[in-house]
Design an enzyme around this catalytic site. Sequence first.
Site, mmCIF file in Angstrom:
data_model
loop_
_atom_site.group_PDB
_atom_site.id
_atom_site.type_symbol
_atom_site.label_atom_id
_atom_site.label_comp_id
_atom_site.label_asym_id
_atom_site.label_seq_id
_atom_site.Cartn_x
_atom_site.Cartn_y
_atom_site.Cartn_z
ATOM 1 N N HIS A 1 0.142 -4.605 -5.021
ATOM 2 C CA HIS A 1 -0.928 -3.979 -4.249
ATOM 3 C C HIS A 1 -2.298 -4.516 -4.662
ATOM 4 O O HIS A 1 -3.106 -4.920 -3.822
ATOM 5 C CB HIS A 1 -0.891 -2.460 -4.435
ATOM 6 C CG HIS A 1 0.217 -1.798 -3.687
ATOM 7 N ND1 HIS A 1 0.182 -0.468 -3.331
ATOM 8 C CD2 HIS A 1 1.401 -2.266 -3.217
ATOM 9 C CE1 HIS A 1 1.288 -0.152 -2.682
ATOM 10 N NE2 HIS A 1 2.047 -1.230 -2.626
ATOM 11 N N SER B 1 4.033 -4.379 1.260
ATOM 12 C CA SER B 1 2.771 -3.783 0.814
ATOM 13 C C SER B 1 1.765 -4.803 0.295
ATOM 14 O O SER B 1 0.561 -4.670 0.541
ATOM 15 C CB SER B 1 3.035 -2.732 -0.269
ATOM 16 O OG SER B 1 3.867 -1.717 0.227
#
Length: 199
Positions: free
Chosen positions: A177, A126
């Site tokens: 993230h 991610s």
Amino acid sequence: MFVRTESFSQFIRFYPIISIIVFIHLVLYGMTVIPLVPHLWVYEQLAGVNLYIFNGEWWRLLTPIFVHMGFAHFLFNSFSLVLFGPALERFLGKFWFVTVYLGTGIIANIATYLIKPLTYSHVGASGAIFGLFGLYLAMVIFHKHMLSRQNKQIILPIVVIGLIMTFIQSGINLTAHVVGLLAGIAIGWILLPRLKRTF
């Protein structure tokens, strides 16, 4: 831009880097579910465990990018890469795509190591995928001429939705993230003017 019309063989030929990365995802995920392989070996050796990184296992800043916890995690990240990566692999070229993808993923993992407690562990692509989102966002913010209006209208909602999901879902490495996204924006701001290309 994000619509895939290639056959399987064409995709591999056109986007070899993404194909290799997804293949690595598949192999490592397979090793966690195939009965003949010790299920926990991949996580024990390759997960981003902050305590082990502190003790000198620096490869764990890279290897978590390729490891996933469960089928849904593997499928979502691999699908995201297949969907959003090809345009950048063609645009940046193989060298710069690998540099941006792994670079933002490693930066996200370094931030996770520095910010999270030593007991924290993580896996997943991610941070690197958000790095790609950040590169797209750098085009929208700093290099508007590189994207058509239609592509801008596609990219912005994707980034916004991704960020919203980051904050509302449990079990997400928020640090990876956000830092991956910011790293992608910063790299895009520096790198993109040198390429002198447009979509």
